[in-house]
Design an enzyme around this catalytic site. Sequence first.
Site, short mmCIF file in Angstrom:
data_model
loop_
_atom_site.label_atom_id
_atom_site.label_comp_id
_atom_site.label_asym_id
_atom_site.label_seq_id
_atom_site.Cartn_x
_atom_site.Cartn_y
_atom_site.Cartn_z
N PHE A 4 0.66 7.67 11.36
CA PHE A 4 1.71 7.04 10.24
C PHE A 4 0.81 6.27 9.30
CE2 PHE A 4 4.87 3.63 9.01
CZ PHE A 4 5.30 4.21 8.10
N HIS A 5 1.28 6.68 8.02
CA HIS A 5 0.97 5.71 6.79
C HIS A 5 2.08 5.19 6.06
CE1 HIS A 5 -0.98 4.10 3.30
NE2 HIS A 5 -2.19 4.66 3.52
N SER A 6 2.30 3.77 6.13
CA SER A 6 3.66 3.40 5.48
C SER A 6 3.24 3.17 3.95
CB SER A 6 3.89 1.86 6.00
OG SER A 6 3.19 0.93 5.65
#
Length: 946
Positions: A802-804
């Site tokens: 995941f990349h916020s």
Amino acid sequence: MAPKFKEGDAVVAFSGKWVSWVHTVVAYSAFIGALVVGLSLHYHKIVQNEYYGYPQEWFPSVSSTIGDRYPERAVFQFFIAMTSGPRFVLVFLWYVLTARPNTTLPKVVAGVGLFRTLSCGGWTYVTSTDDHGWHDIFMISYLVATLPWTLGCLALSSNNPKAVKYRKILAGSFFGTLVPLIYYFIQHKVHKVPGAYTTYAFLEWALILFDVGFDAVTALDFDGFELIIRDAKGSSRGKSQQLADVVLEKGKNKPIGTVLGSEIKWAEALEAAADVYNAYVFWTMLTSLGLTVWYFPLWHMGISGYEVMVMCTVSPFVLVNASMRSFVIKNVRLVHLLSLAGLLAYLVKTPELRLFCVAFGVSMSCLAWSATWYAERSQQHRLESRVLAWSIGLIVSSVAKFAFWTNNPIWPIMHAENGGWNKSGLLLAIVAILRSTRTVTDNRGGVELANRRKTSPFLASLGLAGLFFGMHSLLSDSSTMILWVWEGFPVRGPIAANGVLTIAAMGVGVLIGIFFQGVSSWAYLFLSGVGAFILTTYHNWFGYMGALLLATNLMAIATPLVTSAVRHGPVTFGLGFSMYNIMVLAHVWVVAYAFVPGGPLMREHTDWVMMATVIFLAAGIYALPGAGNMIKRRPRSSKITSSRYSTYYTYVLVLVELVALAISFLRFPTNDYVPYHRDDKVVTAGIWTIHFSLDNDMWSSERRMRDLIKELEIDVIGLLESDLQRIIMGNRDTTQYLAEDLGMYVDYGPGPNKHTWGSALLSKFPIVNSTHHLLPSPVGELAPAIHATLDAYGELIDAVVFHSGQEEDPEDRRLQSEYLAKLMRESPRPLILLSYLVIKPNEGNYHTYVGGKSGMKDIDPSDWDRWCEYILYKGIRRSGYARVSRSTITDTELQVGKFVVGQPESSNEQVHEDQVPEGLRFPSMFRGQGRRDHRYHVFGEPRYFV
């Protein structure tokens, strides 16, 4: 001395058909004999594969039958050795039968036949156990050579209806069997379906029957031969018509007739090859421009000013001035040579200066090609040949990237240390330019325009822009459109190795442009629009069908659009490249909207970009010469027809396509990957932001990443900022090289048409299922995530990459934290989160990601010095944690955690490394000063937990 035998006498005389029969019987004996012996002695062993055995699999494949077991292998090799004699005679007799004066095809087919025979000996006597690499090379060479051998034999068949009928049936059966063969191989290798390999085995045996049977048909042709040797029916003296003769008789004025019937003149063939290589250099430099420009906004985190270099492509505006136009056309060789500054740029270490060299090279190359096309305007056949070379050059560029895992080996971001072939590429480019530009072009004779239809050069330039942009953004890499339709596991669409289909579709488009008329019509536009719509709207195999349709039509229309631009004057090329640049910027704006002025207008509107491409092509089609713009030819004694020139480009294209086919075989995944510490049931997981695979000094960084991942013995890794499938990033895919070299399954993540910066997952463990997510991002950039289920040592565990969103968008990050916490909480399996969260430990959204809302634990709650990368877990024992410095590969460290499958969560109590089993320890090479500037930092050593 008088001859011993009178004319017509024969000491030994037998029909040539017996050569075919002996070859057929002995060849079948080799395979059937090995099969009978294998089934009798080692049945259960030869039906066993890496996944299943009897009773799920109950029939052996060819390779397992004739492989390494004694005596099957000995039986097979004994009969294959006996086959070699008749085989060489068969090839020789076929050449004698088909050879005719002033034709080259029989020689080519005979050469392919000899090559096939030697390749067969290679994979027969060098088994995969002896040398797996050479065994595969020989096997692939044999399979690739089968295509030209089969087609060549069909073209040269005597006008014997029975022989032609059997050849067509057997050839059609052979190639038709390949489709289900590949399908069931994928079912076995990728999906691991029980029984699929047995079906594959039957199809593989069918290929053997068809292959040998195809050559057995020569018995019908050799019936007219007697050995020693009396040609009883005169077949070798050309009295019987060949199938090629029938084709030539019906279409002697058509291009296909020239391809089959003309004699190769090697000087012209070399000139065609030089033209194609020169075009490959053009595409190499054009595709490297955006890549070298991208380095600067990447490090500035916004517009840097160097982006203005993309406008270097408008150099053809120089041709508007008559004096400058005359100078450039007269010195086009010099301009081409100056363009090689783009290839020499790899010698320049300073990124800014390297960009300037690339920009200068691209400007000279665009100018040189535009001048070349315009200079040939009076010689239609030469103009079309130049455009054909330019189109095939794009295919060569795509094949080169296919072979080098989406990197072009002569790009300025490549050098010897990371796999570049810069010196060889530069040397060949110089030779190609000297050969390609040696003919002085003049405008006398040839063709001239009459009754020019009044259309705007601007419309023609729009057509050029749509063509340039479509070819560059979608076709400059064979895997770009594959990743557009990629939806994760289980595999439901094409994979990177299927890029050969994209390359084949491009080749079909070129052939349509050569052999068929009428592609420059509104029907073409309709097909292009349908393809673009399907590609943009659908996924998996159906979406890819749209991609192939679009690829075919783009390549088919290239020649009409470029020749139309030539007729509208040199200003068209300057305008065309200007509009192309606008399309490139729009193509970037759809994802970089958070960093550029006016970005929100284009946010996530790839559909607009595709629509604009089709509309631009429509404008170009409208500007094509119609009935009112007739071409009037003046006779010229030295004129060489377009078909004659097309012949050589067709040969080059076929060769390139065969190379692509071989590469596809070599790159097909083995799916037999093994974790580093399977005896300890350890999962070593890492997270790394790879900064789009450009290191601090503007070099491609895949190999350096590969080395660190391998040395840290990482089994599962999440890569962020990994979507490189855009013009500004070179249309690359780092995960292909890493996955194939490290032996890992790969999920690329949300595709380039999903408007993210990318997230990818690589795993030594089979990926049972994966789902792509785009988390809530009402203001800022989209946040991609992959939720995958892995089969780790027989137990299912989940991994999330995941990349916020950005620090500037707190509401986006809050919504994303809630979305992801819910996703992780609802997973019933052990889960590892590999993430980029943009939070401080124990503050704000940290408590959403860690704690009761998500059910997740922090890999090291005592590590207070974090902001971006985090590893969280639940339902699995965490045993170790390390932070490894990045060197100059990227701007972010690599974080790694070790987990033990099948054991419950442990406490946060730390222990010394001496108390940790050897299989659970991190490599010692990164202690102290480490290796290649990679070392354990922050803590100075790994941390281990009870």
